[in-house]
Enzyme design. Structure first.
Site, mmCIF file in Angstrom:
data_model
loop_
_atom_site.group_PDB
_atom_site.id
_atom_site.type_symbol
_atom_site.label_atom_id
_atom_site.label_comp_id
_atom_site.label_asym_id
_atom_site.label_seq_id
_atom_site.Cartn_x
_atom_site.Cartn_y
_atom_site.Cartn_z
ATOM 1 N N SER A 115 7.146 -0.769 15.995
ATOM 2 C CA SER A 115 5.944 -1.466 14.982
ATOM 3 C C SER A 115 4.963 -2.253 15.634
ATOM 4 O O SER A 115 3.736 -2.339 14.824
ATOM 5 C CB SER A 115 6.800 -1.886 13.643
ATOM 6 O OG SER A 115 7.715 -0.575 13.250
ATOM 7 N N HIS A 162 4.830 -7.152 12.983
ATOM 8 C CA HIS A 162 3.906 -6.428 12.676
ATOM 9 C C HIS A 162 2.498 -8.144 12.943
ATOM 10 O O HIS A 162 1.725 -6.886 13.634
ATOM 11 C CB HIS A 162 4.454 -5.806 11.477
ATOM 12 C CG HIS A 162 5.134 -5.077 10.792
ATOM 13 N ND1 HIS A 162 5.844 -4.506 9.464
ATOM 14 C CD2 HIS A 162 6.113 -4.297 11.211
ATOM 15 C CE1 HIS A 162 6.367 -3.424 9.919
ATOM 16 N NE2 HIS A 162 6.874 -3.325 11.609
#
Length: 215
Positions: A115, A162
């Site tokens: 991610s 992220h």
């Protein structure tokens, strides 16, 4: 390279399904950045692991990579693309590491998933499209929504990865679009080397100040 990354993630996922030891060998805990357990390569290997509790983690990441990764690869070239992807993933792990200074209890919390790198790809696309005056409102909203999901209590999503991946991916793309062309090659390489050096220095922060004693 996008398809190579997707295939590699798929193969690693299949290996993870056969044994938890595969996941344990590749995931990242901030403790692995301490002098006692120093295993810095995990900041990169984690990019190829996914949660085996749900196929949606893998499928969601790979679908996003398929949409944005191919276009970014065409725009910047294979070498720049793989460099951007790796540095974004590294940035995601670094953000997880540095967050321990804020919340020391997370030093043993494991992180899995591509991610961080994928948010880096999306952040890079945002910067690249803006550099050619393309409307990026929809991409910005998509980034904001996906980032906000990770902030939900109990989501078990590393919003730190992220954020770190997105910032580093955007920074690398900023260098590529602002110093493009043969005449800017030396400046471009110098800026990328400088950014990589900064990641190395920050990754060694536990050698200077430990967030807490590790048993």
């Amino acid at each position: 390279m996008t398809y190579t990354i997707m295939i590699l993630c798929g193969l690693v996922f299949l290996a993870q399904l056969t044994s938890d030891s595969v996941t344990n060998a590749l995931w990242y805990r901030p403790a692995y950045s301490t002098p006692m357990y120093f295993e810095p390569w995990r900041m990169l290997t984690v990019m190829f692991t996914h949660s085996t509790s749900s196929y949606y983690h893998l499928l969601g990441n790979m679908f996003t990579l398929w949409i944005f990764g191919r276009e970014l690869e065409r725009a910047v070239g294979k070498l720049n693309y793989i460099l951007l992807y790796a540095m974004a993933g590294w940035g995601g792990s670094l953000a997880v590491q540095l967050w321990v200074y804020v919340n020391p209890e997370t030093i043993l919390t494991p992180t899995v998933g591509a991610s961080g790198a994928i948010f880096g790809v999306m952040g890079a696309m945002f910067v690249g499209l803006r550099s050619v005056n393309v409307n990026v409102t929809s991409l910005g909203v998509l980034l904001a929504i996906n980032f906000a999901i990770g902030l939900q209590p109990g989501s078990q999503i590393s919003w730190q990865a992220h954020l770190g991946g997105m910032l580093v991916g955007a920074a690398v793309m900023g260098v590529l679009v602002n110093f493009k062309g043969p005449r800017q090659r030396t400046k471009r390489i110098s800026m990328l080397v400088g950014l990589a050096a900064l990641l190395v220095v920050l990754s060694a922060s536990y050698f200077v100040v430990l967030p807490l004693p590790v048993a």
